[in-house]
Design a protein around this motif. Structure first.
Motif, PDB file in Angstrom:
ATOM      1  N   ARG A 260       0.601  -0.519   0.469  1.00 21.18           N
ATOM      2  CA  ARG A 260       0.498   0.034  -0.274  1.00 21.18           C
ATOM      3  C   ARG A 260       0.669   1.447   0.376  1.00 21.18           C
ATOM      4  N   ARG A 261       2.158   1.488   0.703  1.00 21.51           N
ATOM      5  CA  ARG A 261       2.829   2.646   1.076  1.00 21.51           C
ATOM      6  C   ARG A 261       3.363   3.299  -0.200  1.00 21.51           C
ATOM      7  N   LEU A 262       4.196   1.347  -1.124  1.00 19.58           N
ATOM      8  CA  LEU A 262       4.786   1.666  -2.368  1.00 19.58           C
ATOM      9  C   LEU A 262       4.110   2.505  -3.770  1.00 19.58           C
ATOM     10  N   GLU A 263       2.311   1.878  -3.238  1.00 21.38           N
ATOM     11  CA  GLU A 263       1.862   2.391  -4.411  1.00 21.38           C
ATOM     12  C   GLU A 263       1.100   3.752  -3.807  1.00 21.38           C
ATOM     13  N   HIS A 264       1.132   4.056  -2.966  1.00 14.05           N
ATOM     14  CA  HIS A 264       1.172   5.627  -2.980  1.00 14.05           C
ATOM     15  C   HIS A 264       1.790   6.267  -3.040  1.00 14.05           C
ATOM     16  N   TRP A 286       4.963   8.881   3.224  1.00 10.63           N
ATOM     17  CA  TRP A 286       3.514   7.349   3.391  1.00 10.63           C
ATOM     18  C   TRP A 286       3.827   6.442   4.087  1.00 10.63           C
ATOM     19  N   GLY A 287       5.413   7.119   5.293  1.00  9.65           N
ATOM     20  CA  GLY A 287       6.269   6.320   6.545  1.00  9.65           C
ATOM     21  C   GLY A 287       7.259   5.292   6.364  1.00  9.65           C
ATOM     22  N   LEU A 288       8.074   5.819   5.463  1.00 10.70           N
ATOM     23  CA  LEU A 288       8.932   5.418   4.996  1.00 10.70           C
ATOM     24  C   LEU A 288      10.427   6.199   4.736  1.00 10.70           C
ATOM     25  N   HIS A 289      11.081   6.461   6.106  1.00  7.45           N
ATOM     26  CA  HIS A 289      12.201   7.458   5.995  1.00  7.45           C
ATOM     27  C   HIS A 289      13.259   7.033   6.295  1.00  7.45           C
ATOM     28  N   ASP A 290      13.563   6.136   5.573  1.00  6.82           N
ATOM     29  CA  ASP A 290      15.171   4.940   5.371  1.00  6.82           C
ATOM     30  C   ASP A 290      14.928   5.158   3.586  1.00  6.82           C
ATOM     31  N   ALA A 291      15.718   6.317   3.166  1.00  5.52           N
ATOM     32  CA  ALA A 291      15.519   6.318   1.833  1.00  5.52           C
ATOM     33  C   ALA A 291      16.721   5.275   1.225  1.00  5.52           C
ATOM     34  N   ALA A 292      17.773   4.985   1.647  1.00  6.76           N
ATOM     35  CA  ALA A 292      18.132   3.590   0.679  1.00  6.76           C
ATOM     36  C   ALA A 292      17.387   2.417   0.894  1.00  6.76           C
ATOM     37  N   HIS A 293      16.428   2.442   2.189  1.00  6.07           N
ATOM     38  CA  HIS A 293      15.807   0.946   2.148  1.00  6.07           C
ATOM     39  C   HIS A 293      13.920   1.043   1.801  1.00  6.07           C
ATOM     40  N   PHE A 294      14.387   2.572   1.154  1.00  9.15           N
ATOM     41  CA  PHE A 294      12.692   2.463  -0.054  1.00  9.15           C
ATOM     42  C   PHE A 294      12.904   2.571  -1.508  1.00  9.15           C
ATOM     43  N   ARG A 296      15.275   0.676  -2.528  1.00  7.51           N
ATOM     44  CA  ARG A 296      15.249  -0.685  -2.903  1.00  7.51           C
ATOM     45  C   ARG A 296      13.866  -1.467  -2.999  1.00  7.51           C
ATOM     46  N   LEU A 297      13.433  -1.405  -2.036  1.00  4.87           N
ATOM     47  CA  LEU A 297      12.351  -1.667  -2.315  1.00  4.87           C
ATOM     48  C   LEU A 297      11.147  -0.965  -3.136  1.00  4.87           C
ATOM     49  N   PHE A 298      11.163  -0.356  -3.855  1.00  5.85           N
ATOM     50  CA  PHE A 298      10.430   0.437  -4.283  1.00  5.85           C
ATOM     51  C   PHE A 298      11.066  -0.277  -6.170  1.00  5.85           C
ATOM     52  N   ARG A 303      11.103  -2.485 -10.939  1.00  7.39           N
ATOM     53  CA  ARG A 303      11.784  -2.537 -11.315  1.00  7.39           C
ATOM     54  C   ARG A 303      12.109  -1.728 -11.929  1.00  7.39           C
ATOM     55  N   GLU A 304      12.401  -0.345 -11.086  1.00  8.86           N
ATOM     56  CA  GLU A 304      13.308   0.772 -11.263  1.00  8.86           C
ATOM     57  C   GLU A 304      13.369   1.496 -10.393  1.00  8.86           C
ATOM     58  N   SER A 305      14.584   2.325 -10.209  1.00  7.41           N
ATOM     59  CA  SER A 305      14.012   2.905  -9.034  1.00  7.41           C
ATOM     60  C   SER A 305      13.306   4.159  -9.016  1.00  7.41           C
ATOM     61  N   PRO A 306      13.123   4.556  -7.647  1.00  4.76           N
ATOM     62  CA  PRO A 306      11.677   5.748  -7.980  1.00  4.76           C
ATOM     63  C   PRO A 306      13.100   7.266  -8.283  1.00  4.76           C
ATOM     64  N   THR A 307      13.526   7.935  -8.162  1.00  2.83           N
ATOM     65  CA  THR A 307      14.175   8.729  -9.049  1.00  2.83           C
ATOM     66  C   THR A 307      14.177   7.870 -11.272  1.00  2.83           C
ATOM     67  N   ALA A 308      14.411   7.249 -10.885  1.00  2.00           N
ATOM     68  CA  ALA A 308      14.411   7.202 -12.577  1.00  2.00           C
ATOM     69  C   ALA A 308      12.965   6.940 -13.384  1.00  2.00           C
TER      70      ALA A 308
END
Length: 322
Positions: A260-264, A286-294, A296-298, A303-308
């Motif tokens: 749910r967090r990743l979709e939002h 949306w509750g994911l404060h660790d940028a590196a961990h987030f 990786r999850l995204f 299948r692509e980084s949030p920045t990409a």
């Protein structure tokens, strides 16, 4: 992105239609009805991972049979808005007639039949299951249900979808994503109201608890300290009981929170309202404060980084401008 496919009133019209639908929607069995030679028009607009179709055709029958269903097709819901003529939708043991202004939802991952006994026109929105903040077994209770334009929330929500269908050619640029997702939010509101209405005073306690837990999670999704333990405490149940609620759907509570967090977050990264905000700010919202961990999850999920992902949208929409 949009394109239109027209089939002429010729012997191969139906074959062309079948091929077009299989390529742009999902594989379906399509047959003429009443001895009328098939003729149809199909226009498609794609906004992110949501497809909108404008369909006009002569009488025909559409069947999504068990043999045609494959995990390779993905798992989607379809929202159908009848614009002209009539239709009959059958799924999950229910059958409902649809008339102009009526909405109904159905699931492409289970068999269904749509019968169009006369010339008709409809708008269909196809979107992944994960865009709906409702459990799949709950949505399955309201498939093939008629949501009429003249009663309840239909007085407000159905006209919105009607205008959306009439203005599909306007769905371009980054702001289209916000408009389409707002439409899906309205749909979830309508489905939720119907589910609440059906539960009534004699509702199944276990089902009611599962609904309350999910609603609680969605309300607190942005809190970094949202955990299975805190959720269980808030509902005066054990964590074991909480795990049981989610295991019925083959997932864990943590998996559901994460998805749910990743979709939002993905939705916000496509929203021009947050274009000037850092990716890390959107994730923390949306509750994911660790940028590196987030990150990786995204990447593992999409299948692509949030920045990409955001940069790709910027390239497509020209710095978010229409």
């Amino acid at each position: 992105m949009s394109h239109a496919i027209d089939t002429p009133n010729a012997p191969f019209a139906l074959d062309a239609w079948r091929a077009a639908v299989a390529h742009t929607v999902v594989p379906l069995r399509i047959d003429e009805l009443g001895g009328v030679a098939f003729h149809g028009h199909l226009a498609r607009t794609v906004v992110g991972n949501v497809s909108l179709f404008e369909i006009a055709a002569t009488p025909h029958v559409v069947r999504r049979t068990p043999e045609l269903i494959s995990d390779c097709d993905g798992q989607f819901y379809k929202l159908s808005l009848q614009l002209a003529g009539s239709a009959v939708l059958e799924q999950d043991g229910r059958s409902v007639g649809l008339h102009p202004g009526d909405l109904a939802i159905y699931d492409t991952h289970r068999p269904y039949t749509l019968t169009f006994p006369e010339r008709n026109q409809a708008m269909v929105i196809m979107f992944p299951h994960e865009l709906v903040d409702l459990p799949r077994d709950e949505v399955a209770r309201v498939t093939a249900t008629r949501f009429p334009r003249g009663t309840g929330l239909g007085r407000v929500i159905n006209p919105f979808f009607v205008e959306l269908g009439r203005n599909m050619d306007q769905l371009s640029g980054s702001h289209a994503s916000r408009l389409v997702h707002s439409a899906l939010d309205l749909l979830v509101t309508m489905l939720s109201q119907e589910l609440h209405r059906r539960r009534g005073p004699g509702a199944n306690p276990a089902r009611s608890l599962a609904r309350e837990v999910r609603e609680y999670i969605l309300e607190h999704l942005g809190e970094h300290d949202l955990t299975p333990s805190s959720i269980a405490r808030a509902h005066y149940i054990s964590t074991r009981h909480l795990y049981t609620i989610f295991s019925a759907e083959g997932q864990t509570v943590s998996m559901w929170i994460r998805s749910r967090r990743l979709e939002h977050i993905r939705r916000d990264l496509a929203d021009p309202l947050f274009a000037d905000r850092p990716v890390s700010w959107v994730a923390a919202r949306w509750g994911l404060h660790d940028a590196a961990h987030f990150s990786r999850l995204f990447k593992a999920e999409f299948r692509e980084s949030p920045t990409a992902y955001r940069e790709r949208l910027l390239d497509e929409h020209g710095r978010w401008a229409l």
